[in-house]
Design an enzyme around this catalytic site. Sequence first.
Site: not given
Lengths: 321, 324
Positions: B60, B129
Amino acid sequence: MEIDEETKIELYTTMVRIRTFENRARILIRDGEIPARSGFYTGQEAVAAGVCAHLSPSDQIGSTHRALGHLIAKGCDLKGLMAELCGMSSGLNKGKAGPYHIFDPSVGALGANGIVGGSVPMVAGYALTHQLRDDGGVAVSFYGEGASNQGGIQETLNLAACWNLPLVFVCENSSPEVQRMLGHEIDYPQLSIERVSDRAQAYGIPGATYDGWDVLEVYNAVGDAVKWAREGNGPTLLEFNVHQIEGNLEGRIEVRDDERIWCPIHRFKERITDEGILTTELDEKIRDKEKSKVEEAAEFALRSTVPAPIEAFKGVFAGGP
Amino acid sequence: MAERLITYSEALNEAHRLEMASNPDVVVFGENVSSGWRQVTKGLKEEFGRERVRDAPITETAFIGMGVGAAIMGLKPVVELMLVDFGLVAMDQILNQMAKSHYMSGGAVKVPMTLRATYGAGTSSAATHSESLYSLFAHMPGLKVVIPSNPYDAKGLLIESIRGDDPVLFMEHRLLYPMEGVVPEEAYTVPFGMANLVREGSDVTVVATGLMVGKAVEAADELGPKCSVEVIDPRTIVPLDEEAILRSLRKTGRLVIVDEDYERCGFSAEVAAIAAEKGFQHLDAPVVRVATPNVPIPYSPVLEKHLLPSKEKIVKAISQLVGY
């Protein structure tokens, strides 16, 4: 590679310009005209000069918090640069950047960076843009051996290799023998390997280590890597060993006797004097000219006005609040 | 002509396709964006080619930073962060470089980049998540933060993000992807900083974002004639349409904030502060927040449900206020 006389004089002039500028900035810091200390590049000039000699304004660099050398070699306006260091509204970034965040897109200097390793992923974006536009442009990412351990740099090496980006990684290793960072007492090694360039192998790209105090060695190595990238062959990792040198407040380019062995300006001056390219007269002429340009820049900065306080609120967004 | 119903994810996909077709500088990259089973980016590679639609390695920091650099160069990158939680590994690139390069450069560079991220709880996916985290990003000056609550807004806000000059964090609640709504076929924009008055009312103002907008409307419907509830969806929390909130407060005198993000120092606290600072004279009762408590989101459905804002909790909060 045979390097012509004109290029050699250009490389020498760029190095002289960087050192003259930094020593002037040191005086302005001492005098309180520059409000903060700055990372300096003294002793590393050969790398910036040798790299940027291969780049045009449409090629980009990403830099570090020792950015002045890179920015000057890339062609930043000295007046705007000095005014920025002084925090003036006439600075390249209107007094918002200071030494660690300077951007000058007009010459492809994008930009200094206050986060160790922070600019490197962004440079992949510059390289990606050249690749998508197929314009033959390249991007160069400068960082130090301390930064070389940062995850973002490892990630970017991998990404650049996977996507075959026209990107040259330039690691300036300022502690090649002792693997420690100047000014820090570090009891443990910072690198698990002998050479930062050894990591190139892990990403399947070319990599090698060179003497960063020899401007011709830098020039040649970068010339090959830039050509390789422009021709679509992907990234290279170049490591240059350098030694940081103390500057001075007397405006001298010369360094202490014990530092001369590492000083790229001293070494190159001897060489091109021996080759008959640099005469005493020409050397004086170059130094005087650079000194007067830097002095003009300092005068410009000191004559400039500080930003109006309300300017602090402006420019958070480009497209309105 | 009959109004066309499509889903939230189809609306986002359509926004991508229209902007990529009209502007060659729009490029898309992120993890698995070329995959046929990723609803929002489905078909883009086939239509626009693998140069402009690229699968990035799972790094990322590198690919978000690359987006920042590409945006500075004049491209219009739309970068996908699979879950907003994963953005936490790339905080320097998001919060320093993406958010602040324009300001730090004194306007010398712009960062017209859209960072899309799915967010949200309710799928038993536990603490890394399931988070919302938009308050964290809204805290940093320089980022615009967009949270569409329906298909129409999703398409219009994404086109506005792509066409704009600033870095945008574009938050998509994954439970909204199947939501259907009326969406025009052509390209259009929904401006930032303009709240949507979702439901008019006169007794209580409910400010809600993303998935919570629908829950607030359900709560208002359930209360029916007992209480007239006004529901406001800010659509963008940076910039925030403060005036729309204060205007409603002048009418109702009561404020409930429904926010799926954590309560502490969050968006709900920001709206409460605005009410206290700028709307104090209009308040007839204390401000009530229905937000996720300051607890990491747990896995087991029973535990997760216990923490999250729900229609029942909103009904209870509104009822309390009416009786105040």
